[in-house]
Design a protein around this motif. Structure first.
Motif, short mmCIF file in Angstrom:
data_model
loop_
_atom_site.label_atom_id
_atom_site.label_comp_id
_atom_site.label_asym_id
_atom_site.label_seq_id
_atom_site.Cartn_x
_atom_site.Cartn_y
_atom_site.Cartn_z
N ASP A 118 0.99 -1.03 0.11
CA ASP A 118 -0.04 -0.01 0.12
C ASP A 118 0.90 1.26 0.18
O ASP A 118 1.68 1.50 0.93
CB ASP A 118 -0.91 -0.16 1.21
CG ASP A 118 -1.74 1.11 1.59
OD1 ASP A 118 -1.49 2.39 1.15
OD2 ASP A 118 -3.20 0.91 1.67
N GLY A 121 -0.80 6.44 -1.77
CA GLY A 121 -1.62 7.13 -1.20
C GLY A 121 -2.13 8.71 -1.33
O GLY A 121 -2.46 9.47 -0.25
N ASN A 123 -4.49 11.92 -2.23
CA ASN A 123 -5.66 12.24 -2.09
C ASN A 123 -6.23 12.78 -3.31
O ASN A 123 -5.85 13.72 -3.89
CB ASN A 123 -6.11 13.05 -1.02
CG ASN A 123 -5.43 12.51 0.28
OD1 ASN A 123 -5.62 11.50 0.47
ND2 ASN A 123 -4.51 13.25 0.96
N TYR A 322 -10.89 7.23 9.30
CA TYR A 322 -9.87 6.62 8.61
C TYR A 322 -9.55 5.41 8.89
O TYR A 322 -9.38 4.38 8.18
CB TYR A 322 -8.73 7.78 8.85
CG TYR A 322 -7.42 7.52 8.18
CD1 TYR A 322 -7.27 7.31 6.89
CD2 TYR A 322 -6.09 7.53 8.70
CE1 TYR A 322 -6.15 7.26 6.02
CE2 TYR A 322 -4.81 7.43 7.99
CZ TYR A 322 -4.85 7.40 6.78
OH TYR A 322 -3.66 7.25 6.11
N ASP A 326 -9.45 1.92 7.00
CA ASP A 326 -8.36 0.97 7.09
C ASP A 326 -8.74 -0.27 7.15
O ASP A 326 -7.93 -1.52 6.58
CB ASP A 326 -7.12 1.63 7.56
CG ASP A 326 -6.30 2.43 6.57
OD1 ASP A 326 -6.07 2.00 5.51
OD2 ASP A 326 -5.68 3.34 6.95
N GLN A 350 2.13 8.33 10.85
CA GLN A 350 0.69 7.51 10.94
C GLN A 350 1.08 6.22 11.70
O GLN A 350 0.07 5.33 11.70
CB GLN A 350 0.22 7.37 9.56
CG GLN A 350 -0.15 8.69 9.07
CD GLN A 350 -1.02 8.56 7.56
OE1 GLN A 350 -1.59 7.33 7.43
NE2 GLN A 350 -1.14 9.62 6.93
N1 ARG Z 1 -4.44 9.15 1.89
C1 ARG Z 1 -3.46 9.31 2.88
C2 ARG Z 1 -2.65 10.38 3.45
O1 ARG Z 1 -2.57 11.36 2.41
C3 ARG Z 1 -2.50 7.98 2.90
C4 ARG Z 1 -2.85 6.92 2.87
C5 ARG Z 1 -2.01 5.52 3.38
N2 ARG Z 1 -2.55 4.43 3.13
C6 ARG Z 1 -3.54 3.90 3.98
N3 ARG Z 1 -4.10 2.65 3.64
N4 ARG Z 1 -4.18 4.32 4.98
O2 ARG Z 1 -2.48 10.65 4.33
#
Ligand code: ARG
Length: 584
Positions: A118, A121, A123, A322, A326, A350
């Motif tokens: 993964d 990521g 957006n 979130y 996940d 994270q």
């Molecule tokens: N979209 C998220 C961000 O910009 C990151 C995603 C990472 N992957 C996941 N499975 N949460 O912070």
């Protein structure tokens, strides 16, 4: 191919056994004192304790047992080390079989698995900024390395397409173009064409985000729009699809430019259908409890050194988060792909989020117990001031702008380069710029913060991508010239100089380096390796007449050696995610 260290450890183990000691003491490693020997073994020191004997005596007995056939000569030195040097003839035959093996240079796992990585990521609706660079670059490299050692690997971009950013865009668009059919209550006819271009979209989001920070009612509106979208309001769903369409087309273009390729373009929204089942499951197993209206799962463990707050599954208004997404994504992946392992290449800030998510799915047995869930967190890319990388005027730097800047810088350098034809200059600048950016990033340990230093990264000297490419291109042009003169490679002869031997010894480390990089998810190990290999090659090159060598057999041996160095460097940079131009 069997690794040189393994071959030597096995042989030295036999010598230990022959002298009456346990074979396991024969483990060989690279020398701490390259000025004294190439490899060493400290087994006699350890054996001394078990056998109540002076270590030097043991070392002497073992050295005497190393027969004619051993790959190395062994010398016992006080207080009890075994200093080893590879026999030139053995090295030549080892390098010769590496040269013949080509594709088999990378060792294969005995038990490969199915992995989902993964990474990326991004957006949707938000422009890609430099923060997304590391996720893409590191993730892509880890994916390629994991695949090279034999795993079946799926790279998933996991688009962020379900959050407040969509509600913000909807709200702002409603203010600007209230008459669009997307804002009607029920179903309607929607136009084929999106009501914005990507450039407009990238202006709309920051504008909306800024407004929401100062205007509470605007923010509420955006939250409501997000909620309504998630509940399925037809016009919003239709508009969301358009946002997705326009964004994804743009993202594909950007990732293509980075030579980053995803097998799966799944997103947060794809996991939504799994959420009700997840909630039911957590409740049925007695894992979820209500806390101030919210639904939470306790994940703290007695052995925790840091505070581990409960994982919130539903907010008090029933909205998912979130973490919920996940968790649902893991359930979805298990159902669709049944992987053995999932690796998340995400900003290390994270880490807590993923620890909570992993614990929930384990507690609820949503994954098989032997499934590996790995968080490979990366550090921040900083500017020279040590703060997160920004534009000159302090704004968020778009990834595209960064790449453009580096390419321009590179174009100037390439323009001075007589080896590059004018019509190839732009493409060459692009290729070298990408190597500069990726190597600059990957040569640092992923988990650490690092400073993005344009001047350093684009330099043709030192530990940089362009230096590696320069070395590779140098080899290519020698081989090209040899081909023109109709000169071909031949069997590898024993190395003549210390530099040639050092180069050969470096080559033998390739397979092990890739395996280590895989096991530790550490592309930087491959960078360190090719930097050393390049230095070893350049030293050899400066001290050796290659094409001018008069002894034909020797010259052919050099050409084969060069072909092998080229193959190793090309494979290595491919694992890092970039390639070399023809001329430079
Ligand atoms: N979209 C998220 C961000 O910009 C990151 C995603 C990472 N992957 C996941 N499975 N949460 O912070």
């Amino acid at each position: 191919m069997e690794n040189l260290l393994e071959i030597m450890s096995k042989q030295l183990g036999e010598a230990f056994a022959g002298a009456g000691y346990e074979a396991s003491y024969g483990s060989v490693r690279t020398s701490d004192r390259p000025d004294l020997c190439e490899y060493q073994c400290n087994g006699a020191m350890a054996a001394a304790k078990q056998y109540h004997k002076a270590p030097f005596l043991i070392a002497e007995e073992v050295a005497a047992k190393c027969g004619e056939n051993a790959f190395f000569t062994a010398e016992a030195v006080k207080p009890g080390f075994l200093n080893l040097n590879v026999k030139p003839s053995c090295l030549a035959s080892y390098i010769g079989s590496m040269a013949e093996n080509g594709e088999a240079l990378i060792p294969q796992l005995e038990h490969p698995g199915k992995l989902i990585i993964d990474y990326g990521g991004p957006n949707v609706a938000k422009p890609l900024h430099v923060g997304h660079l590391r996720a893409a670059v590191i993730g892509e490299s880890i994916k390629r390395i994991a695949r090279a050692v034999g795993n079946e690997v799926l790279g998933d971009i996991h688009l962020g397409d379900w959050g407040l950013q969509i509600g913000l865009v909807i709200t702002e668009l409603k203010k600007r173009q209230p008459d669009l059919p997307y804002f009607l209550e029920g179903e309607a006819e929607y136009p084929e064409e999106a009501p914005f271009t990507v450039t407009e979209l990238e202006e709309i989001y920051p504008a909306a985000s800024a407004k929401s920070k100062v205007d509470e009612s605007y923010r509420e509106e955006a939250l409501l729009a997000t909620h309504e979208l998630q509940e399925g309001r037809p016009g919003y769903r239709a508009l969301w699809k358009k946002i997705l369409e326009v964004s994804v087309a743009d993202l594909k273009r950007n990732y293509e430019r980075l030579d980053v390729h995803f097998d799966l373009w799944k997103s947060e929204s794809d996991a939504q259908p799994y959420i009700p089942g997840v909630i039911e499951d957590l409740k049925a197993k007695g894992l979820a409890r209500v806390d101030q209206g919210a639904l939470v799962v306790d994940v703290a463990e007695e052995t925790d050194k840091k505070e581990m707050p409960p994982c919130i599954i539903l907010k008090s208004d029933g909205a998912s988060l979130y973490s919920t997404t996940d968790i649902a994504t893991i359930v979805e992946r298990v159902k669709l792909f049944d992987p053995d392992e999932m690796i998340y290449v995400v900003d290390k800030r994270q880490g807590m989020h993923f620890e909570q998510v992993f614990r929930v799915v384990r507690l609820a047995r949503m994954v098989k117990p032997e499934m590996k869930l790995v968080f490979a967190g990366f550090g921040t890319m900083n500017g020279k001031d040590g703060k997160p990388f920004k534009t000159r005027d302090g704004g968020v730097m778009r990834l595209e702008s960064l790449l453009n800047e580096i390419e321009e810088e590179m174009a100037v350098k390439i323009a001075d380069n007589k080896n590059v034809r004018a019509e190839d200059a732009a493409k060459t600048a692009e290729t070298v710029a990408l190597a500069a950016v990726k190597y600059g990033d990957l040569s640092n340990q992923a988990a650490k913060d690092y400073v993005f230093d344009t001047e350093k990264f684009t330099s043709f000297e030192g530990n940089t991508g362009p230096y590696i490419l320069y070395t590779l291109v140098r080899i290519k042009s020698i081989l090209e010239k040899a081909a023109e003169e109709d000169r071909t490679g031949g069997g590898i002869l024993e190395p003549l100089s210390a530099d040639e031997k050092a180069l050969m010894l470096s080559l033998t480390d390739f397979g092990k380096t890739v395996m280590d990089a895989y096991e530790e998810l550490a592309p930087h190990k491959i960078c360190a390796y090719i930097y050393k290999l390049s230095n070893d090659f350049n030293r050899f090159y400066h001290g050796t007449r290659i094409l001018g060598e008069e002894d034909a057999a020797r010259r052919r041996s050099y050409l084969t050696l060069l072909t092998l160095v080229k193959a190793v460097l090309e494979k290595a940079i491919d694992l890092l995610g970039f390639s070399a131009p023809e001329h430079m």
